[in-house]
Design a protein around this motif. Structure first.
Motif, PDB file in Angstrom:
ATOM      1  N   HIS A  97       0.877  -1.168   0.000  1.00 36.92           N
ATOM      2  CA  HIS A  97       0.000   0.000   0.000  1.00 36.92           C
ATOM      3  C   HIS A  97       0.919   1.224   0.000  1.00 36.92           C
ATOM      4  N   CYS A 112      -4.639   5.857  -0.432  1.00 41.39           N
ATOM      5  CA  CYS A 112      -3.711   4.778  -0.736  1.00 41.39           C
ATOM      6  C   CYS A 112      -3.272   5.011  -2.176  1.00 41.39           C
ATOM      7  N   GLU A 139      -1.262   3.004  -4.021  1.00 45.55           N
ATOM      8  CA  GLU A 139      -0.717   1.794  -4.638  1.00 45.55           C
ATOM      9  C   GLU A 139      -1.910   0.882  -4.893  1.00 45.55           C
ATOM     10  N   LEU A 140      -2.136   0.556  -6.164  1.00 49.55           N
ATOM     11  CA  LEU A 140      -3.308  -0.263  -6.477  1.00 49.55           C
ATOM     12  C   LEU A 140      -3.229  -1.599  -5.734  1.00 49.55           C
ATOM     13  N   CYS A 141      -4.181  -1.823  -4.819  1.00 47.68           N
ATOM     14  CA  CYS A 141      -4.052  -2.979  -3.925  1.00 47.68           C
ATOM     15  C   CYS A 141      -5.252  -3.910  -3.996  1.00 47.68           C
ATOM     16  N   HIS A 143      -9.299  -0.597  -3.257  1.00 46.33           N
ATOM     17  CA  HIS A 143      -8.198   0.382  -3.223  1.00 46.33           C
ATOM     18  C   HIS A 143      -8.720   1.811  -3.087  1.00 46.33           C
ATOM     19  N   MET A 193      -9.989   2.872   0.281  1.00 43.01           N
ATOM     20  CA  MET A 193      -9.018   3.201   1.334  1.00 43.01           C
ATOM     21  C   MET A 193      -8.865   4.705   1.488  1.00 43.01           C
TER      22      MET A 193
HETATM   23 CU1  CUA Z   1      -4.191   0.026  -0.323  1.00 40.78          CU
HETATM   24 CU2  CUA Z   1      -4.437   0.718  -2.532  1.00 40.78          CU
END
Ligand code: CUA
Length: 410
Positions: A187, A234, A236-238, A242, A245
């Motif tokens: 993340h 966030c 960062e593609l999680c 995502h 977040m």
């Molecule tokens: Cu955690 Cu995107």
């Protein structure tokens, strides 16, 4: 090919005019850039913005120069005769020009490297009287863990009181240090107003520092979870939650240390003196996002809008109406302890933490007291508002060896 190649004498005056226009243009462009920036929220933001403006001035000047040359060349060197299909005159090499266009950018880049590194070092240098908050990233929520002063002890553990929250609280002038790690995937913690961004990695601690310089709005509903604050993104593609977040956690900056301390002391007090009514306690736990439920579930009462997990609106009625013999109490407690046992059609239990009761060091630790409180609150999510559960039964289920309740047929 048959045109004579000639090199006209260079007139220095237009070059100087172009250089001046390009430099002034770059500076003008960089001067207007801050109008598009979010608020400058931290001491570090000032240094970063200045660096950015310097780079934008150089880049902007370069942009103007290139655009000018494109337009100039298109007009000045266009073909006069539409039937002219010949090549241009062969030109080979110009040492002066090549040295200039290599040396100038090289010097500029070296200066930028030194300047950037100076800023990068400055914003990472430990600050005086830092206060450290632990940050845990997971799909799809942030958890911030605060530790009280060394003399504020938890009678249960004998250690300084700790508490968790889904929001990050600080005050103007606090030197904050974030100690961050991730549970599952990468993340990235990002608050644009603070101009800071840092990845969270599994199995590693990363850190980040900043000092807020502007306060966020006052809490609208008491000292807890004010909606006013800088959203924590966030970056960062999680996974499919995502974007969510960035909707549930905020950075709340109190105007004064006294206001912050009042909030902090209230949290410590409530942690040590939980409400007697488990349903009230459960709402308090969930609203403060001590557990990362908000990232995945929808629960209108608390303003949650997650879609990764089942919707919890009306969960009390559904828990009560289940066929198959499992009581509402057992269903809800065991959905926290053994999420894979009850899969709501259309969902997977892959992302639902299996909360454990026996190991306080486990990141998914949830003591029975909390599990009962959360279940008791969820039991009140009924059309009538009547709880679908008995607290005694919730306690009994939680206290029993829940891993053995197994088949669901009772
Ligand atoms: Cu955690 Cu995107």
């Amino acid at each position: 090919m048959n045109r004579p190649s000639s090199s006209p004498g260079i007139n220095i005056v237009p070059l100087i005019i172009i250089a001046v226009v390009v430099i002034i243009g770059g500076i003008v462009l960089s001067t207007f850039a801050p109008l598009f920036f979010p608020a400058q929220g931290s001491a570090q933001a000032q240094q970063i913005d200045t660096l950015f403006q310097v780079m934008l001035a150089i880049g902007g000047g370069l942009f103007l120069l290139v655009q000018f040359l494109i337009f100039y060349s298109a007009i000045r060197f266009r073909i006069k005769d539409e039937n002219d299909r010949s090549d241009g005159p062969p030109i080979h090499g110009n040492n002066t020009l090549e040295i200039v266009w290599t040396a100038v950018p090289a010097v500029v880049v070296v200066i930028l490297v030194i300047y950037s590194y100076a800023v990068f070092s400055a914003i990472q240098t430990p600050l005086e009287n830092e206060y450290t908050v632990e940050v845990l990233g997971r799909r799809f929520a942030w958890t911030f863990t605060y530790t009280a002063a060394p003399d504020v002890l938890d009678p249960a553990t004998g250690l300084p009181v700790e508490f968790s929250d889904g929001n990050l609280y600080t005050y103007v002038g606090q030197n904050l240090r974030l100690e961050m790690t991730s549970v599952d995937v990468n993340h990235a913690f990002w608050v644009p107003e603070m101009r800071i961004k840092q990845d969270l990695l599994v199995g590693r601690i990363t850190e980040m520092r900043f000092t807020p310089i502007i306060a966020t709005g006052p809490a609208e509903d008491g000292l807890y979870y004010p909606q006013a604050g800088f959203p924590i993104r966030c970056a960062e593609l999680c996974g499919d939650g995502h974007g969510n977040m960035g909707l549930i956690s905020t950075l709340v900056v109190f105007a004064t240390q006294e206001d912050y301390q009042a909030w902090f002391d209230a949290r410590v007090f409530e942690g040590l003196n939980p409400p007697d009514d488990p349903a009230v306690f459960g709402e308090q736990i969930l609203a403060a996002a001590q557990y990362p439920c908000a990232g995945c579930h929808t629960l209108t009462d608390l303003g949650w809008a997650g879609i990764t997990g089942p919707n919890l609106d009306g969960i009390g009625d559904r828990a009560d109406d289940r066929v198959g013999g499992e009581s509402a109490e057992s269903y809800l407690i065991n959905s926290l302890r053994h999420p894979q046992r009850f899969i709501v059609p259309g969902f997977s239990s892959a992302l639902m933490p299996q909360f454990v009761e026996d190991n306080p060091d486990d990141r998914n630790y949830m003591p029975d007291q909390d599990a009962v409180a959360i279940a008791a609150y969820l039991c009140t999510q009924t059309t009538t508002g009547e709880s679908a559960c008995s607290v005694d039964e919730l306690n009994a289920v939680a206290a029993s060896e829940v891993t053995q309740t197994g088949t669901g047929a009772q």
